[in-house]
Scaffold this motif. Structure first.
Motif, PDB file in Angstrom:
ATOM      1  N   TRP A  26       0.806  -1.223   0.000  1.00 25.23           N
ATOM      2  CA  TRP A  26       0.000   0.000   0.000  1.00 25.23           C
ATOM      3  C   TRP A  26       0.837   1.269   0.000  1.00 25.23           C
ATOM      4  CZ3 TRP A  26      -3.839  -1.936   4.276  1.00 25.23           C
ATOM      5  CH2 TRP A  26      -4.634  -2.954   3.733  1.00 25.23           C
ATOM      6  N   GLY A  49      -2.537   1.242  -2.586  1.00 24.78           N
ATOM      7  CA  GLY A  49      -2.734   2.004  -1.362  1.00 24.78           C
ATOM      8  C   GLY A  49      -3.827   3.044  -1.511  1.00 24.78           C
ATOM      9  N   GLN A  52      -7.097   1.164  -1.369  1.00 28.19           N
ATOM     10  CA  GLN A  52      -7.416   0.769   0.004  1.00 28.19           C
ATOM     11  C   GLN A  52      -7.833   1.973   0.830  1.00 28.19           C
ATOM     12  OE1 GLN A  52      -7.720  -2.323   1.014  1.00 28.19           O
ATOM     13  NE2 GLN A  52      -8.320  -1.719   3.076  1.00 28.19           N
TER      14      GLN A  52
END
Length: 75
Positions: A26, A49, A52
């Protein structure tokens, strides 16, 4: 009280967290130097990342909205 006084993270928890985020793909570390010439690692979000982060922000929005509704009902 300033923002940084509310959220204080110690080195003992920051670096393990950065390491876990890097292992999950991430974030990515880049070596570099600070403006004073000291060696350092600079971290940036990867595409995974950013994806997410968007998921986590969506979860946070839903949770904070729900908590807000409960608090308003309690007043």
């Amino acid at each position: 009280m300033g923002h940084w006084q509310v959220l204080q993270i110690t080195q003992g928890s920051l670096y393990p967290a950065l390491h876990r985020l890097e292992q999950q793909g991430w974030i990515k570390a880049q070596p570099g130097q600070t403006h004073t010439g000291r060696d350092a690692k600079f971290y940036a979000l990867t595409a995974a990342g950013r994806k997410q982060l968007a998921k986590e922000l969506d979860k946070w929005d839903r949770l904070s909205t729900a908590v807000g509704l409960v608090v308003r009902e309690a007043e």
